[in-house]
Design an enzyme around this catalytic site. Structure first.
Site, PDB file in Angstrom:
ATOM      1  N   ARG A  84      -4.810 -24.697  51.660  1.00 23.92           N
ATOM      2  CA  ARG A  84      -4.465 -24.473  50.079  1.00 23.92           C
ATOM      3  C   ARG A  84      -3.524 -23.131  50.297  1.00 23.92           C
ATOM      4  NH1 ARG A  84      -8.033 -21.050  46.505  1.00 23.92           N
ATOM      5  NH2 ARG A  84      -6.696 -21.586  44.638  1.00 23.92           N
ATOM      6  N   HIS A 128      -0.676 -18.210  41.549  1.00 21.64           N
ATOM      7  CA  HIS A 128      -2.212 -17.267  41.757  1.00 21.64           C
ATOM      8  C   HIS A 128      -1.686 -15.817  41.981  1.00 21.64           C
ATOM      9  CE1 HIS A 128      -5.575 -16.938  45.654  1.00 21.64           C
ATOM     10  NE2 HIS A 128      -5.236 -16.670  45.095  1.00 21.64           N
ATOM     11  N   GLU A 173      -8.062 -18.701  39.253  1.00 22.31           N
ATOM     12  CA  GLU A 173      -9.621 -17.973  38.565  1.00 22.31           C
ATOM     13  C   GLU A 173      -8.526 -17.249  37.777  1.00 22.31           C
ATOM     14  OE1 GLU A 173      -9.861 -15.198  41.732  1.00 22.31           O
ATOM     15  OE2 GLU A 173     -10.825 -16.634  42.906  1.00 22.31           O
ATOM     16  N   ASN A 300     -14.121 -22.048  43.429  1.00 24.07           N
ATOM     17  CA  ASN A 300     -14.522 -20.230  44.323  1.00 24.07           C
ATOM     18  C   ASN A 300     -15.733 -19.979  43.856  1.00 24.07           C
ATOM     19  OD1 ASN A 300     -11.493 -20.933  45.163  1.00 24.07           O
ATOM     20  ND2 ASN A 300     -10.592 -18.957  43.955  1.00 24.07           N
ATOM     21  N   TYR A 302     -18.615 -16.818  45.795  1.00 21.49           N
ATOM     22  CA  TYR A 302     -18.750 -15.506  46.097  1.00 21.49           C
ATOM     23  C   TYR A 302     -20.311 -14.723  46.369  1.00 21.49           C
ATOM     24  CZ  TYR A 302     -13.732 -15.533  47.878  1.00 21.49           C
ATOM     25  OH  TYR A 302     -12.547 -16.017  48.738  1.00 21.49           O
ATOM     26  N   GLU A 360     -12.743 -21.766  47.582  1.00 24.74           N
ATOM     27  CA  GLU A 360     -12.511 -20.838  48.569  1.00 24.74           C
ATOM     28  C   GLU A 360     -13.728 -20.190  48.297  1.00 24.74           C
ATOM     29  OE1 GLU A 360     -10.640 -17.029  46.211  1.00 24.74           O
ATOM     30  OE2 GLU A 360      -8.679 -18.280  45.840  1.00 24.74           O
TER      31      GLU A 360
HETATM   32  O1  IFM Z   1      -8.089 -12.569  48.000  1.00 27.13           O
HETATM   33  C1  IFM Z   1      -9.000 -13.256  46.322  1.00 27.13           C
HETATM   34  C2  IFM Z   1      -7.917 -14.734  46.407  1.00 27.13           C
HETATM   35  O2  IFM Z   1      -6.888 -14.116  45.974  1.00 27.13           O
HETATM   36  C3  IFM Z   1      -9.094 -14.905  45.351  1.00 27.13           C
HETATM   37  N1  IFM Z   1      -9.947 -15.070  45.227  1.00 27.13           N
HETATM   38  C4  IFM Z   1     -11.225 -14.331  45.671  1.00 27.13           C
HETATM   39  C5  IFM Z   1     -10.409 -13.477  47.011  1.00 27.13           C
HETATM   40  C6  IFM Z   1     -11.174 -12.134  47.568  1.00 27.13           C
HETATM   41  O3  IFM Z   1     -11.433 -10.987  46.744  1.00 27.13           O
END
Ligand code: IFM
Length: 455
Positions: A84, A128, A173, A300, A302, A360
């Site tokens: 990606r 992005h 995002e 994404n 985290y 992500e």
């Molecule tokens: O590095 C970023 C990415 O550009 C977008 N999502 C979160 C990642 C980590 O912060």
């Protein structure tokens, strides 16, 4: 096994599962002045004193613009079947619209061909975060005309690459582009106006919806989607006040995007919380555009949010509580794989999604090379093992998850944190640009090759 984990039954992933890694143009390409590239909001922002740690910029980054052939070899060594990447809008259209920079477009042409020759499927994100500065000077994302400029950009790129790219992601995002860029000001363009932020997110969603048919026309065999950073919201306690607060936070972060994308308009509870002073100016026809059907949703993930009621923080009245017992990554983000499981099942339960991709997931840890040059990063391996276990459990329980992209292929420019946070499964020595696959990368390559979790 802690309660933050979810157990799967069978280590094998479905046939045709996509095993990838992700990057973004400004974070890796460098070559900021090369071959006619224009200025982006991140060039301007990162060159403004005080905006990034150490004054770091993406001027050189990982020099991927010149080293992309080596980087494709790394992807091969990692057994990836997908990559990606994002396109730099100002590299292709230095003035935001109009004049095409042939050299910029040719770079992506070569990159796509190189990936295909290596049997790595390109997944291309159009936006992005690197808006051409000239468009910001004309009002940026809160200006409706920026959506028209985005459609022109999507058209230029997909006319050139659409015969070979089979997976397009319009935006990465939009919450970050809108909130961090126009409200908190932590990201480019660094504005601090809550109304502008909500208007920016609205125009971003319109831009997405308008671009979908253009991508389909120029790239008829491709699938088109959008990537959201979704954050599962849990009440910090069982109290009604905290449960309501978690619902509001979910509205702010998740429903605000998911509801209009899937045809429901903006959540009413949020519209009434924001009130006429903050809520975006909309036209009824906007919602048909935003709800243009897509082929997949990129997620994404985290970290989760544990939310408590906080009457002092208007208008949402939410506060963030620590995640009980969770370890933290170098970003200070709590590790909670169960959040990924809950998120995947919730999204497919509440919205008519037919295909989900984790576009992500990853962790920042600053593991340095050992004496023999190896990069031993067991915390990152464990992070991936736990999240992939949660993802597999979600598949077993019905989530239509079709692929996973590690963030990131290599250490890179982490926005306002500059080069201080390392997310890569490949280590980058920024002084020499030497790349070394980390132990987590070797582990991931074995998982990808076997299409199964390692016991
Ligand atoms: O590095 C970023 C990415 O550009 C977008 N999502 C979160 C990642 C980590 O912060």
């Amino acid at each position: 096994m802690t309660s933050a984990d979810v157990q799967y039954r069978d280590a094998r992933f479905p046939a045709d599962f996509v095993w990838g890694a992700a990057t973004a143009a400004y974070q890796i390409e460098g070559a900021a002045q090369d071959d006619g590239r224009g200025e982006s909001i991140w060039d301007r922002f990162s060159h403004t004193p005080g905006k990034t740690i150490n004054g770091d910029t993406g001027d050189v980054a990982c020099d991927h613009y010149h080293r992309w052939r080596d980087d494709i070899r790394l992807m091969r060594d990692l057994n990836l079947n997908a990559y990606r990447l994002s396109i730099s809008w100002p590299r292709v259209l230095p003035d935001g619209r109009g004049r095409i920079n042939e050299a910029g477009l040719a770079f992506y042409d070569r990159l796509i061909d190189g990936l295909l020759e290596a049997t790595i499927t390109p997944w291309v994100t159009l936006y992005h975060w690197d808006l051409p500065q000239v468009l910001e000077d004309q009002g940026g994302w809160p200006n409706r005309k920026t959506a028209d400029a985005f459609v022109e950009y999507a058209d230029v790129v997909s006319r050139r690459l659409g015969d070979r790219v089979r997976n397009w992601i319009t935006l990465n995002e939009p919450w970050c582009s809108g909130f961090l860029g126009y409200h908190s000001g932590e990201h480019a363009p660094g504005r601090k106006n809550p109304r502008d932020a909500l208007q920016a997110m609205h125009v971003l969603l319109i831009a997405h919806g308008l671009a979908v048919p253009v991508l389909r026309r120029n790239s008829p065999q491709a699938r088109v989607g959008i990537t959201l950073n979704l954050t599962p919201a849990y009440p910090a306690t069982d109290s009604v006040a905290d449960r309501d607060a978690a619902h509001r936070y979910d509205g702010f972060f998740n429903r605000w995007f998911l509801d209009p994308l899937y045809g429901r308009g903006y959540p009413r509870d949020l519209i009434s919380l924001y009130g006429p002073d903050l809520a975006p100016a909309t036209d009824p026809s906007d919602f048909d555009v935003i709800a243009t059907p897509t082929d997949f949703l990129g997620i994404n993930y985290y970290s989760p949010a544990f939310v408590r009621d906080d009457p002092a923080s208007a208008p949402l009245r939410v506060g963030i509580a620590p995640v009980p017992g969770a370890e933290l990554t170098d970003m200070g983000w709590a590790i909670y794989p169960r959040g990924l499981y809950d998120l995947l099942l919730r999204v497919c339960r509440d919205y008519p999604t037919t295909a989900l991709y984790i576009t992500e997931n990853g962790a920042a840890y600053d593991d340095a090379p050992s004496q023999d040059g190896r990069i031993e990063d067991p915390r990152r391996t464990r992070f991936y093992a736990r999240h992939l276990a949660a993802a597999k459990a979600a598949i077993e329980d019905g989530a239509p998850l079709r692929g996973f992209f590690a963030w990131s292929l290599m250490d890179n420019f982490e926005w306002a944190f500059g080069y201080t946070k390392r997310f890569g499964i490949v280590y980058v020595d920024y002084a020499t640009q030497e790349r070394t696959i980390k132990e987590s990368g070797r582990w991931y390559s074995r998982v990808a090759a076997g299409n199964r979790l390692l016991e």
